[in-house]
Design a protein around this motif. Structure first.
Motif, PDB file in Angstrom:
ATOM      1  N   ALA A 203       0.846  -1.214   0.000  1.00 25.85           N
ATOM      2  CA  ALA A 203       0.000   0.000   0.000  1.00 25.85           C
ATOM      3  C   ALA A 203       0.874   1.254   0.000  1.00 25.85           C
ATOM      4  N   CYS A 204       1.935   1.241   0.820  1.00 23.00           N
ATOM      5  CA  CYS A 204       2.833   2.403   0.899  1.00 23.00           C
ATOM      6  C   CYS A 204       3.546   2.617  -0.430  1.00 23.00           C
ATOM      7  N   ASP A 205       3.983   1.502  -1.034  1.00 20.06           N
ATOM      8  CA  ASP A 205       4.709   1.611  -2.305  1.00 20.06           C
ATOM      9  C   ASP A 205       3.826   2.177  -3.412  1.00 20.06           C
ATOM     10  N   ILE A 206       2.549   1.800  -3.386  1.00 16.48           N
ATOM     11  CA  ILE A 206       1.628   2.347  -4.400  1.00 16.48           C
ATOM     12  C   ILE A 206       1.568   3.864  -4.263  1.00 16.48           C
ATOM     13  N   LEU A 207       1.436   4.334  -3.021  1.00 20.30           N
ATOM     14  CA  LEU A 207       1.363   5.786  -2.792  1.00 20.30           C
ATOM     15  C   LEU A 207       2.670   6.471  -3.175  1.00 20.30           C
TER      16      LEU A 207
ATOM     17  N   GLU B  12       3.827  10.919   7.460  1.00 22.11           N
ATOM     18  CA  GLU B  12       4.619   9.690   7.329  1.00 22.11           C
ATOM     19  C   GLU B  12       4.078   8.816   6.201  1.00 22.11           C
ATOM     20  N   LEU B  13       2.763   8.775   6.094  1.00 22.05           N
ATOM     21  CA  LEU B  13       2.134   7.953   5.056  1.00 22.05           C
ATOM     22  C   LEU B  13       2.380   8.542   3.664  1.00 22.05           C
ATOM     23  N   LEU B  14       2.517   9.870   3.591  1.00 19.89           N
ATOM     24  CA  LEU B  14       2.667  10.536   2.297  1.00 19.89           C
ATOM     25  C   LEU B  14       4.115  10.576   1.813  1.00 19.89           C
ATOM     26  N   SER B  15       5.068  10.267   2.690  1.00 23.46           N
ATOM     27  CA  SER B  15       6.470  10.371   2.285  1.00 23.46           C
ATOM     28  C   SER B  15       6.846   9.196   1.381  1.00 23.46           C
ATOM     29  N   SER B  16       7.935   9.378   0.628  1.00 23.49           N
ATOM     30  CA  SER B  16       8.301   8.355  -0.372  1.00 23.49           C
ATOM     31  C   SER B  16       8.856   7.090   0.286  1.00 23.49           C
ATOM     32  N   ASN B  17       9.294   7.183   1.534  1.00 21.10           N
ATOM     33  CA  ASN B  17       9.770   5.969   2.229  1.00 21.10           C
ATOM     34  C   ASN B  17       8.831   5.592   3.384  1.00 21.10           C
ATOM     35  N   SER B  18       7.532   5.734   3.110  1.00 19.29           N
ATOM     36  CA  SER B  18       6.532   5.478   4.154  1.00 19.29           C
ATOM     37  C   SER B  18       6.587   4.033   4.659  1.00 19.29           C
TER      38      SER B  18
END
Lengths: 139, 258
Positions: free
Chosen positions: B40-44, B143-149
């Motif tokens: 999910a984080c990688d998709i964002l 944190e969720l929006l950062s590229s390394n979330s």
């Protein structure tokens, strides 16, 4: 039946304890209702710091920043000013003050005079806050 | 006499085997939970433009120990590498906007008709750190929006579990639960082509009063049409530019209503 004095005191205290608890809770409720009296806030509702939404603790970072700030509190860096803010009110709390604030524009700054206090608006923690400032020179 | 000894050896071996199977099962479950969250984080992180609408609720612990809930609705628009806009409508009626256009960070409050500007250049990760650390503006989902979330959320995780499948409205989701030393947090991630977070709950178990933070994601759009005006700001007539004050941490803000 004769009881030692100490036991009597304890018994009397126990008898009055429920009454005392009721009284205290009434006082607490009154204070919660009387949020603003005059132009002073008599009961405080904390609006921050909030549960932050971070999954890690950042206290060490805050502490470090505070240490740095102690040395540079009065520095002006870009548009930010490292102020030690004393009395501050949220915009909603300022609107709830019972005194009618007078708007005074000096230069490009809008001041609000409410009773004997002068306020101006700044951003703190991302929200507009009314802070008490020194009376501007000449007033 | 030989038989009981053999029996004991067999029993010990069996127990070791069961323990091994159980451990590997738990490890597999943990890695599955981390894998779902990471995906999910990688998709964002790899989606160049997206918008999300989220309902936020958070506790503020009072001096008395009572927890008071505050909150609001937040609309976030992201255009990587260096454009972002966050509109927050708080429950007290105030509407705050943060705009980053790659050159400066602008804050605007519609009700008070005031704004503040700070020059800054850099990617979104850097500007989010600048906003939270230097301007001291909380970004609850930064944190969720950062590229390394994925790395931020899963680092130092001590326990990860898949609780099961749930349904939010019509969306089927995987309910995941994680623990680290600071917080317990739960994430509900949608099934389907783009499995994105639908809900996030964080318990601050070590903080006084154990406050809670809840983000309920109302909608995601991973292919939005974003007008360039979204990231531009022209001060409205009579808007006043005000300073950003960095407040002494020992002082707390007073007043206000939920």
């Amino acid at each position: 039946m004769r009881l030692p004095r100490f036991r009597k005191i304890v018994l009397v205290l126990l008898l009055f304890l429920p009454l005392l608890t009721v009284n205290l809770s009434v006082v607490e409720n009154c204070s919660a209702r009387a949020v603003v009296r005059g132009h002073h806030v008599t009961s405080v509702v904390r609006t921050g710091p909030a549960a932050s939404g971070s999954v890690h603790k950042h206290h060490h970072r805050h502490k470090r920043r505070y240490e740095e700030r102690k040395d540079f509190r009065d520095d002006v860096r870009r548009d930010r000013r490292r102020w030690r803010v004393g009395t501050s009110l949220t915009a909603a709390a300022f609107r709830n003050l019972s005194c009618r604030s007078e708007v005074i524009v000096i230069g490009h700054v809008t001041y609000y005079r409410c009773g004997g206090s002068w306020y101006r608006r700044v951003y703190t923690a991302g929200t507009v806050t009314y802070i008490v400032v020194e009376v501007p020179a000449g007033y | 006499m030989v038989r009981p000894i053999v029996f004991h050896y067999v029993l010990a071996l069996l127990l070791l085997l069961i323990n091994g199977v159980f451990t590997s099962y738990v490890a597999a479950e943990e890695s599955d939970a981390v894998r779902i969250l990471t995906k999910a984080c990688d998709i964002l992180a790899t989606t160049d433009r997206f918008t999300m609408l989220v309902e936020l609720n958070f506790d503020v612990v009072q001096d008395s120990g009572q927890k008071i809930e505050f909150g609001g609705r937040q609309e976030v628009t992201i255009e990587r590498p260096n454009h972002a806009r966050i509109d927050t409508l708080r429950r007290d009626g105030s509407h705050d906007t943060i705009i980053y256009n790659g050159k400066k960070v602008t804050l605007y409050n519609e009700l008070e008709n005031v704004y503040a500007e700070e020059p800054f250049s850099g990617g979104l990760d850097k500007v989010f750190n600048f906003i939270t650390d230097e301007l001291e503006i909380p970004l609850p989902l930064g944190e969720l929006l950062s590229s390394n979330s994925a790395e931020i959320l899963t680092q130092k995780v001590k326990s990860a579990k898949i609780i099961g499948t749930s349904v939010f409205d019509t969306v089927q989701v995987q309910h995941l639960a994680f623990r680290n030393d600071d917080v317990d947090f739960q994430v509900w991630i949608g099934d389907g082509e783009k499995p994105l977070p639908q809900r996030l709950v964080i318990h601050y178990k070590n903080e006084p009063g154990k406050p809670k933070f809840i983000a309920h994601f109302i909608s995601w759009n991973t292919s939005p049409h974003i007008d360039s005006e979204v990231f531009s700001f022209t001060p409205p007539e009579e808007a006043e530019r005000i300073p950003i004050a960095v407040v002494d941490v020992s002082k707390e803000m007073e007043g206000g209503n939920p």
